[in-house]
Structure formats: C-alpha cells, structure tokens
Design a protein around this motif. Structure first.
Motif, PDB file in Angstrom:
ATOM      1  N   THR A   1       0.813  -1.221   0.000  1.00  0.00           N
ATOM      2  CA  THR A   1       0.000   0.000   0.000  1.00  0.00           C
ATOM      3  C   THR A   1       0.847   1.272   0.000  1.00  0.00           C
ATOM      4  OG1 THR A   1      -0.122   0.250   2.424  1.00  0.00           O
ATOM      5  CG2 THR A   1      -1.701  -1.259   1.384  1.00  0.00           C
TER       6      THR A   1
ATOM      7  N   TRP B   1      -0.141   5.126  -1.120  1.00  0.00           N
ATOM      8  CA  TRP B   1      -0.333   6.086  -0.019  1.00  0.00           C
ATOM      9  C   TRP B   1       0.530   7.323  -0.263  1.00  0.00           C
ATOM     10  CZ3 TRP B   1       2.505   8.557   3.736  1.00  0.00           C
ATOM     11  CH2 TRP B   1       1.792   9.119   4.798  1.00  0.00           C
TER      12      TRP B   1
ATOM     13  N   ALA C   1      -4.468   1.179   8.261  1.00  0.00           N
ATOM     14  CA  ALA C   1      -3.856   1.388   6.953  1.00  0.00           C
ATOM     15  C   ALA C   1      -4.896   1.777   5.923  1.00  0.00           C
ATOM     16  CB  ALA C   1      -3.121   0.119   6.521  1.00  0.00           C
TER      17      ALA C   1
ATOM     18  N   HIS D   1      -0.979   9.748  -2.719  1.00  0.00           N
ATOM     19  CA  HIS D   1      -2.017  10.588  -2.113  1.00  0.00           C
ATOM     20  C   HIS D   1      -1.402  11.675  -1.232  1.00  0.00           C
ATOM     21  CE1 HIS D   1      -5.873   8.598  -3.161  1.00  0.00           C
ATOM     22  NE2 HIS D   1      -5.114   7.516  -3.284  1.00  0.00           N
ATOM     23  N   TYR D   2      -0.275  11.356  -0.624  1.00  0.00           N
ATOM     24  CA  TYR D   2       0.356  12.281   0.322  1.00  0.00           C
ATOM     25  C   TYR D   2       1.181  13.356  -0.380  1.00  0.00           C
ATOM     26  CZ  TYR D   2       2.179  13.475   4.988  1.00  0.00           C
ATOM     27  OH  TYR D   2       2.474  14.116   6.175  1.00  0.00           O
TER      28      TYR D   2
ATOM     29  N   LEU E   1      -7.564   8.238   3.082  1.00  0.00           N
ATOM     30  CA  LEU E   1      -7.731   7.540   1.803  1.00  0.00           C
ATOM     31  C   LEU E   1      -9.202   7.360   1.471  1.00  0.00           C
ATOM     32  CD1 LEU E   1      -4.974   4.790   2.167  1.00  0.00           C
ATOM     33  CD2 LEU E   1      -4.814   6.949   0.928  1.00  0.00           C
TER      34      LEU E   1
ATOM     35  N   HIS F   1      -7.714   3.265   6.554  1.00  0.00           N
ATOM     36  CA  HIS F   1      -8.137   4.617   6.958  1.00  0.00           C
ATOM     37  C   HIS F   1      -7.166   5.651   6.405  1.00  0.00           C
ATOM     38  CE1 HIS F   1      -8.325   7.985   9.881  1.00  0.00           C
ATOM     39  NE2 HIS F   1      -9.597   7.672  10.020  1.00  0.00           N
ATOM     40  N   GLY F   2      -5.861   5.386   6.536  1.00  0.00           N
ATOM     41  CA  GLY F   2      -4.843   6.151   5.850  1.00  0.00           C
ATOM     42  C   GLY F   2      -4.294   7.364   6.560  1.00  0.00           C
ATOM     43  N   ASP F   3      -4.933   7.835   7.624  1.00  0.00           N
ATOM     44  CA  ASP F   3      -4.430   9.024   8.315  1.00  0.00           C
ATOM     45  C   ASP F   3      -3.078   8.725   8.945  1.00  0.00           C
ATOM     46  OD1 ASP F   3      -4.664  11.682   9.751  1.00  0.00           O
ATOM     47  OD2 ASP F   3      -4.656  10.312  11.464  1.00  0.00           O
ATOM     48  N   ASP F   4      -2.119   9.627   8.742  1.00  0.00           N
ATOM     49  CA  ASP F   4      -0.751   9.363   9.195  1.00  0.00           C
ATOM     50  C   ASP F   4      -0.657   9.228  10.707  1.00  0.00           C
ATOM     51  OD1 ASP F   4      -1.341  12.088   9.478  1.00  0.00           O
ATOM     52  OD2 ASP F   4       0.168  12.717   8.019  1.00  0.00           O
TER      53      ASP F   4
END
Length: 338
Positions: free
Chosen positions: A45, A49, A301, A52-53, A338, A303-306
């Motif tokens: 992933t 990721w 993961a 997106h970042y 995400l 969800h994606g928020d750092d």
C-alpha cells in the motif's frame, strides 16, 4: 526490519528529496507512516499512499552554509538551517558508526524533545528502530539517510520546555497523567500552549537503567490507554502523548545505559506537555473491541491518516485489549485520509 520487497528503501529515497515540514511548520509524517506500514505487512500500500500524500510534501529548503561541529551549538534551534543540519548529520553518519553519532547527540537533543510538536523525536525513533532491526548487513544508505533527516530536523527545531515547578509525586504513570494540570488557554497552537506550562507532577525518575526502561514502558502503556478515554479532546495531537515516549523507548537499545534515566525524564515531560496542552476536562467511555492486532492495523492502513497509522503502531507495541480499543478509537476520531 526484514523488508524483502525493498519498498521501505524506495519510499525513503523518494521522500528524501522533500523537506521535514510544509507551510513553515506542519510536519512531514510520511517517513514515519511508511516505516510503520512496511513493518506491519502493508508494503503493497506504500507507494499508493505516498501518491495521495504528495500534495503535503515540499522540496527541501536550500542549504545556507556548511555546518561544522565547532559552530553546531550556535545553530541549535534554528529552523532556517534544517537542511544544513541534515547535511551535517549525513556527513557524521558517513564518517562514524550510527550508534556513536546517536549516543553523542542524543543528550544534546533530549532537552528539546518538544521540538516540532515532538515529531522529530518520533521520526528519530522510527529511524532507530529500523536500523536496530536491520542489523549491520541490512543497514542501507536510505536508512542511514533517514536518521540524518530525523536528527537534523530535531536539531533545527530544538525547543526546551519552560521551567516547571514540581507538584505532588504520583504513584504511577497513569496517575501522573491524570494529575497533569491543563493549560488555561487552549485556543492557540502548540507553541502558545507549551508556553503556558508551569508545573508537572513528580514522576519519571529512576534509580537505575533497568527501572528507567520499565517505567518508560509503563508510561507508553498509560498514555496509549488514556487515549481510549481522552483522545476526543484533540484526536490528532493527543496521539503524541503516547508516540513521543514510545519513540524514546525504541531508541533505548541503541543508547548507552547511562542515558536511559534522563531519556525517561524527557519522555515524561513530552507526554505530560502534550496532555496539558490538549487534554479534555472529562473522560468518555470507550467500548472494548474483539479484533486481532493485524486486523486493527489493517483498518488503520485502510483509513490512511498518518497520525492514526503511527498511533496504531504504538498501540500494537503495547498490546492487549485496551490498547487495541484505543487504536480503534483513533480510527473513529480522526478523519480518514484515503
């Protein structure tokens, strides 16, 4: 760390063309998040990721002038010299073993643990964990460069806390966090909030290195558990009450044992400072969860928020039902990325 995919080194090389901050203050969390993703089986992933970042990344600021050991003290805490510091540590790590460089600079940087809202020490903890788990054979250039970036960021943003008066001693880390006085004005940013600190409960001392390590584990556990019931106060910032001391805990095995007790004291100061700056006045109930650790991390993961990824990584270090419930709470409280 055993990463047979090569993804971590690829991601770090990609990120090392960017600076540690954006908009002059907000931290670049990507190196920490991708390390956690790879470590917990989510290497596939990572590049998506990072795509997106990408709009949260800025180029590294240009260097100003070469920094040397002789003039380093005068540049401590100068954010205009972030790149100078990174290049300085890059040269140091090329010339000497990384543990030697870390042992020399750790006590110099530790008083400024609040730097950059504790992100530099957290980034350092991720970098050190990777190097420790890689072993000598797995110590690659990107992983050493990541330590240089982390230490450079910490040195440039070095920020000691104000002088603090001692309050009554607390019997445990959980009790100490409960007794931390909240700052009176919670409208500003972290620098304005930290400037209001006046006193902390007495906790975070240890007579020997082994006790220091045990109490640091206790602190990380207490801060992680506390997020389950208090994270709603400020869901993003309060993760650092756990992730900052856990970064220190991760670094201990690479440090001389005489540095373990002062490391505990600094970690307590960081956790207490974040708690004071952002903690809510009241607790909220947190529902238990019956999920496996790998399932909880997979949710983080996705969800994606750092911050959520990094906090869940710490919660899995702590282990147990309440830590997993706290991780799920962070997934619920923080906006998805995400």
């Amino acid at each position: 760390m055993s990463d047979r995919t090569g993804t971590l080194d690829e991601a770090l090389e990609r990120l090392h063309t960017t600076g540690p901050e954006r908009n002059g203050w907000l931290s670049n969390h990507a190196p920490m998040a991708v390390e956690a993703l790879v470590r917990h089986g989510q290497a596939a992933t990572v590049h998506r990721w990072l795509d997106h970042y990408a709009d949260r990344l800025e180029e590294s600021p240009p260097p100003t002038r070469t920094l040397t050991a002789a003039d380093a003290a005068g540049a401590l805490g100068d954010p205009a010299r972030i790149t100078d510091w990174t290049l300085f540590f890059g040269r140091e790590l090329e010339a000497r073993p990384w543990r030697e460089v870390l042992a020399e600079w750790w006590p110099r940087l530790l008083p400024g643990i609040a730097a950059g809202a504790t992100h530099p020490v957290i980034r350092t903890g991720h970098a050190v964990r990777t190097l420790l788990e890689s072993g000598e054979a797995g110590t690659t250039a990107p992983r050493l460069a990541e330590l240089a970036h982390a230490l450079g960021y910490w040195a440039a943003r070095h920020q000691p806390l104000p002088a603090l008066a001692p309050l009554a001693a607390a019997p445990s880390a959980a009790a100490a966090l409960d007794a931390v006085p909240l700052v009176p004005e919670q409208d500003g940013g972290i620098r304005e909030r930290l400037a209001q600190l006046t006193a902390f409960p007495v906790w975070g001392t240890a007579p020997d290195p082994d006790t220091a390590q045990e109490r640091l584990v206790e602190l990380v556990t207490a801060a992680t558990h506390r997020y389950a019931t208090h994270g709603h106060g400020e869901p993003v910032m309060l993760v650092h009450a756990a992730t900052a001391p856990n970064a220190v805990l991760r670094a201990l095995p690479a440090l001389p044992r005489e540095l373990w007790a002062p490391s505990l004291a600094a970690a307590w100061a960081a956790a207490a400072a974040v708690t004071a700056a952002y903690g809510p006045a009241e607790a909220m109930a947190c529902a238990p969860v019956s999920l496996a650790p790998e399932e909880v991390f997979a949710r983080a993961a996705a969800h994606g928020d750092d911050h959520t990824i990094k906090f869940t990584d710490t919660a899995l270090d702590v282990g147990g039902p309440l830590a997993l419930a706290a991780a799920v709470r962070s997934i619920e409280l923080n906006p998805p990325f995400l």
